[in-house]
Design an enzyme around this catalytic site. Sequence first.
Site, PDB file in Angstrom:
ATOM      1  N   GLY A  48      55.425  26.477  19.734  1.00 48.96           N
ATOM      2  CA  GLY A  48      54.862  26.511  21.082  1.00 48.96           C
ATOM      3  C   GLY A  48      53.401  26.152  21.211  1.00 48.96           C
ATOM      4  N   ASP A  49      52.677  25.997  20.093  1.00 52.79           N
ATOM      5  CA  ASP A  49      51.255  25.647  20.216  1.00 52.79           C
ATOM      6  C   ASP A  49      50.738  25.012  18.928  1.00 52.79           C
ATOM      7  OD1 ASP A  49      48.830  25.365  21.488  1.00 52.79           O
ATOM      8  OD2 ASP A  49      48.170  27.419  21.128  1.00 52.79           O
ATOM      9  N   ALA A  50      51.432  23.969  18.479  1.00 52.95           N
ATOM     10  CA  ALA A  50      50.999  23.271  17.261  1.00 52.95           C
ATOM     11  C   ALA A  50      49.749  22.453  17.558  1.00 52.95           C
ATOM     12  CB  ALA A  50      52.116  22.360  16.756  1.00 52.95           C
ATOM     13  N   ASN A  54      45.584  25.773  14.587  1.00 52.35           N
ATOM     14  CA  ASN A  54      46.642  26.674  14.143  1.00 52.35           C
ATOM     15  C   ASN A  54      47.262  26.269  12.807  1.00 52.35           C
ATOM     16  OD1 ASN A  54      46.305  28.303  16.355  1.00 52.35           O
ATOM     17  ND2 ASN A  54      47.935  27.359  17.552  1.00 52.35           N
ATOM     18  N   THR A  89      48.403  23.768  24.256  1.00 50.53           N
ATOM     19  CA  THR A  89      47.025  23.359  24.494  1.00 50.53           C
ATOM     20  C   THR A  89      46.990  21.924  25.001  1.00 50.53           C
ATOM     21  OG1 THR A  89      46.274  24.828  22.727  1.00 50.53           O
ATOM     22  CG2 THR A  89      44.756  23.094  23.423  1.00 50.53           C
TER      23      THR A  89
END
Length: 218
Positions: A48-50, A54, A89
């Site tokens: 969900g937020d690669a 991260n 993002t």
Amino acid sequence: MPNGSLATLLQEASHQDGHVLNWPMRHLIAVGIARGLAFVHASNMVHGDAKPQNVLFDADFEAHLSDFGLNRLTVATPAEASTSTSVGTLGYVSPEAVLTGEATKESDVYSFGIVLLELLTGKRPVMFIEDEDIVKWVKRQLQRGQIAELLEPGLLELDPESSEWEEFLLGIKVGLLCTAPDPLDRPTMADIVFMLEGCRVGADIPSSADPASQPSPA
């Protein structure tokens, strides 16, 4: 993690003409991230937020994924509010995820593609404005036959006759496949690992999306 994040590493590389990250290291990082996301997806989960922030490195510079979209559970600071969404993002989140508000395996693949193109070219998604983005920029360079323009400064010494050059072109191809506008046209993370580890992309890929069909730089 003792060696920080990919975001920090890319920032250091940009200040030292890319020499902090040679090609073998970039390739290893790409494969490591792909394996991590493939494992997540095989476990029937979505990250969900690669994004580079991260991706963390241990003492051996092995890549580890962090923050499985946990930013959605916290209140963003004013500085973060302009770049964070409920599904990732900006710059890395897929267009359909922005519209639906839902993170999927396909949107993870899109985010990985953006991270991969950033890793290969040194161009950050936030560097582009208005209708431009990193995917359109890469495609434009390929259409013009200006592959050397894609090379991050630290990779300019790659020999066009070398296997490393072929790996770079394959990486660009995979990045474009991952960021296909239609989520159904994107490969799975398992397929991406297979490709990045040295196997050829299927022959049914349109030649217009195939940088290997473009001339090498002089």
